[in-house]
Design an enzyme around this catalytic site. Structure first.
Site, PDB file in Angstrom:
ATOM      1  N   ARG A 151       1.085  -1.079  -0.074  1.00 40.48           N
ATOM      2  CA  ARG A 151       0.171   0.087  -0.069  1.00 40.48           C
ATOM      3  C   ARG A 151       0.939   1.113  -0.139  1.00 40.48           C
ATOM      4  O   ARG A 151       1.905   1.292   0.370  1.00 40.48           O
ATOM      5  CB  ARG A 151      -0.757  -0.004   1.235  1.00 40.48           C
ATOM      6  CG  ARG A 151      -1.866  -1.243   1.317  1.00 40.48           C
ATOM      7  CD  ARG A 151      -2.633  -0.963   2.593  1.00 40.48           C
ATOM      8  NE  ARG A 151      -3.665  -1.956   2.821  1.00 40.48           N
ATOM      9  CZ  ARG A 151      -3.575  -3.218   3.410  1.00 40.48           C
ATOM     10  NH1 ARG A 151      -2.161  -3.569   4.208  1.00 40.48           N
ATOM     11  NH2 ARG A 151      -4.571  -4.209   3.578  1.00 40.48           N
ATOM     12  N   LYS A 176      -2.492  -2.208   7.473  1.00 40.69           N
ATOM     13  CA  LYS A 176      -3.675  -1.726   7.808  1.00 40.69           C
ATOM     14  C   LYS A 176      -4.053  -2.611   8.982  1.00 40.69           C
ATOM     15  O   LYS A 176      -3.846  -3.923   9.250  1.00 40.69           O
ATOM     16  CB  LYS A 176      -4.552  -2.236   6.603  1.00 40.69           C
ATOM     17  CG  LYS A 176      -5.983  -1.156   6.752  1.00 40.69           C
ATOM     18  CD  LYS A 176      -6.738  -1.393   5.530  1.00 40.69           C
ATOM     19  CE  LYS A 176      -7.857  -0.399   5.278  1.00 40.69           C
ATOM     20  NZ  LYS A 176      -8.447  -0.344   3.784  1.00 40.69           N
ATOM     21  N   HIS A 245      -1.476   3.092  -6.352  1.00 45.58           N
ATOM     22  CA  HIS A 245      -2.266   2.016  -5.900  1.00 45.58           C
ATOM     23  C   HIS A 245      -2.479   0.771  -7.228  1.00 45.58           C
ATOM     24  O   HIS A 245      -2.918  -0.215  -7.046  1.00 45.58           O
ATOM     25  CB  HIS A 245      -3.691   2.102  -5.101  1.00 45.58           C
ATOM     26  CG  HIS A 245      -3.617   1.945  -3.791  1.00 45.58           C
ATOM     27  ND1 HIS A 245      -3.084   2.771  -3.082  1.00 45.58           N
ATOM     28  CD2 HIS A 245      -3.930   1.007  -2.839  1.00 45.58           C
ATOM     29  CE1 HIS A 245      -2.752   2.678  -1.821  1.00 45.58           C
ATOM     30  NE2 HIS A 245      -3.699   1.488  -1.593  1.00 45.58           N
ATOM     31  N   ARG A 248      -0.089  -1.895  -7.186  1.00 46.63           N
ATOM     32  CA  ARG A 248      -0.726  -2.665  -6.133  1.00 46.63           C
ATOM     33  C   ARG A 248      -1.476  -3.749  -6.714  1.00 46.63           C
ATOM     34  O   ARG A 248      -1.510  -4.961  -6.635  1.00 46.63           O
ATOM     35  CB  ARG A 248      -1.016  -2.179  -4.873  1.00 46.63           C
ATOM     36  CG  ARG A 248      -1.571  -3.078  -3.911  1.00 46.63           C
ATOM     37  CD  ARG A 248      -2.126  -2.432  -2.562  1.00 46.63           C
ATOM     38  NE  ARG A 248      -3.010  -2.895  -1.658  1.00 46.63           N
ATOM     39  CZ  ARG A 248      -2.799  -3.920  -0.721  1.00 46.63           C
ATOM     40  NH1 ARG A 248      -1.589  -4.405  -0.419  1.00 46.63           N
ATOM     41  NH2 ARG A 248      -3.847  -4.405  -0.242  1.00 46.63           N
ATOM     42  N   HIS A 271      -4.917  -8.347   3.238  1.00 47.41           N
ATOM     43  CA  HIS A 271      -6.295  -8.469   3.476  1.00 47.41           C
ATOM     44  C   HIS A 271      -6.658  -9.374   4.651  1.00 47.41           C
ATOM     45  O   HIS A 271      -6.437 -10.469   4.759  1.00 47.41           O
ATOM     46  CB  HIS A 271      -7.083  -8.875   2.117  1.00 47.41           C
ATOM     47  CG  HIS A 271      -6.890  -7.935   0.960  1.00 47.41           C
ATOM     48  ND1 HIS A 271      -7.109  -8.246  -0.326  1.00 47.41           N
ATOM     49  CD2 HIS A 271      -6.729  -6.745   1.047  1.00 47.41           C
ATOM     50  CE1 HIS A 271      -6.897  -7.322  -0.895  1.00 47.41           C
ATOM     51  NE2 HIS A 271      -6.517  -6.085  -0.352  1.00 47.41           N
ATOM     52  N   TYR A 280     -10.515  -9.586  -7.315  1.00 46.19           N
ATOM     53  CA  TYR A 280      -9.353  -9.753  -8.425  1.00 46.19           C
ATOM     54  C   TYR A 280      -9.891 -10.909  -9.144  1.00 46.19           C
ATOM     55  O   TYR A 280      -9.127 -11.076 -10.174  1.00 46.19           O
ATOM     56  CB  TYR A 280      -7.915  -9.626  -7.863  1.00 46.19           C
ATOM     57  CG  TYR A 280      -7.457  -8.594  -7.198  1.00 46.19           C
ATOM     58  CD1 TYR A 280      -7.301  -7.608  -8.038  1.00 46.19           C
ATOM     59  CD2 TYR A 280      -7.445  -8.356  -5.624  1.00 46.19           C
ATOM     60  CE1 TYR A 280      -6.744  -6.079  -7.440  1.00 46.19           C
ATOM     61  CE2 TYR A 280      -7.135  -7.224  -5.151  1.00 46.19           C
ATOM     62  CZ  TYR A 280      -6.724  -6.106  -6.066  1.00 46.19           C
ATOM     63  OH  TYR A 280      -6.343  -4.885  -5.424  1.00 46.19           O
TER      64      TYR A 280
END
Length: 303
Positions: A151, A176, A245, A248, A271, A280
């Site tokens: 990120r 995150k 991003h 990414r 995630h 994706y």
């Protein structure tokens, strides 16, 4: 008629608790304050003076009004989350018997697929050549984005001791949700970083530990990275309008396309929920559908 003074005091106590006990970020607190303020506006219009007078039908009506104003699903989900958190606080303090927002859902919205680059576009971007100290730094950043799927916030937070170049790996300490993870670094990215580090040593101001620094010798900010990517594209005559991003997203899409290993890609991206990674698979299917439409004899559109 407005909310009763006691109701206002309770709200103040809730925000204090968020800040002190829950250690919520300033961003979260300000967002929640705006969200609850909008609910207060609704209550004022409906002559509701106490929090216990708010019913589930009121929350549904309030969210429906916001939706009609064109507010997106994600924003409405956050507003509901703020209201639920507040009522959970009231329940805990025995100032309410029910949480009227508990079973209210925000309207669903079609999920936007992230934009990605194909492998040739990535090659064009990363093989455009670096001709200055800053471009050597920029290439190292862009290679690392695509190599490790970082990120933007994770890239700018990266410190020298987070890198283990002999092992072709790095550690993300500030992911995150406060989660850390170890990521591989591809050989092209390792080479780009090794080219950058001697240049970095010339301009770094001790005790700066950031991997990526500005000409002033301090840690590079997120906005600066975005601007450098835009500048790179202009200077190298790359037509696509890129943001960090997208590198990414391209990392995730290309890796999933090659490996079909959703769990591994989830772990690499950091995630917490696999449903976030599954977007994706839709991208991958969209690509396959386009190939099918162009190639299958019975699918080709009539000219």
């Amino acid at each position: 008629m407005s909310m009763h003074a006691e109701a206002e005091q309770t709200l103040g106590d809730f925000f204090n608790q968020l800040e002190i006990e829950k250690r919520a970020s300033i961003h979260t607190i300000k967002s929640y304050q705006r969200d609850i303020k909008r609910l207060i506006g609704y209550c004022t219009d409906k002559a509701i003076c106490h929090w216990t007078e708010v019913r589930q039908s009121d929350i549904r009506s309030h969210i429906a009004n916001r939706h009609r104003q064109g507010i997106g699903s994600k924003s409405l989900q956050r507003e509901l989350s703020a209201i639920r958190s507040f009522y959970n606080y009231l329940l805990k303090k025995r100032l309410a018997d029910t949480n009227p927002a508990e079973h209210v859902q925000a309207p669903r919205q079609a999920r936007k697929l992230p934009k990605t680059l194909d492998v040739d576009q990535i090659s064009g971007l990363l093989e455009a050549g670096a001709n200055s100290t800053l471009e050597i730094r920029d290439l190292a950043m862009f290679e690392l984005f695509y190599s490790s799927g970082l990120r933007l916030s994770e890239l700018t937070a990266l410190n020298l001791d987070d890198l283990d170049l002999p092992d072709n790996s790095l550690i993300v300490r500030s992911g995150k949700g406060g989660k850390s993870r170890i990521l591989p670094i591809g050989s092209k990215a390792v080479t780009a970083i090794e080219n950058w580090l001697p240049e970095r040593a010339k301009i770094a101001l001790p005790p700066e530990s950031a991997v990526f620094i500005s000409t002033r010798g301090r840690r590079l900010g997120q906005r600066s990275v975005q601007l450098r990517l835009e500048q790179w594209c202009k200077k190298k005559a790359i037509a696509e309008h890129l943001h960090p991003h997208m590198l990414r997203h391209s990392f995730a899409s290309h890796l999933l396309e090659s490996s079909q290993d959703l769990r591994s890609v989830q772990e690499l991206l950091g995630h917490s929920n696999i449903s976030t990674t599954q977007i994706y698979t839709h991208l991958d299917f969209q690509h396959l559908s386009e190939v099918y439409d162009k190639a299958h004899p019975r699918a080709k559109k009539k000219s």
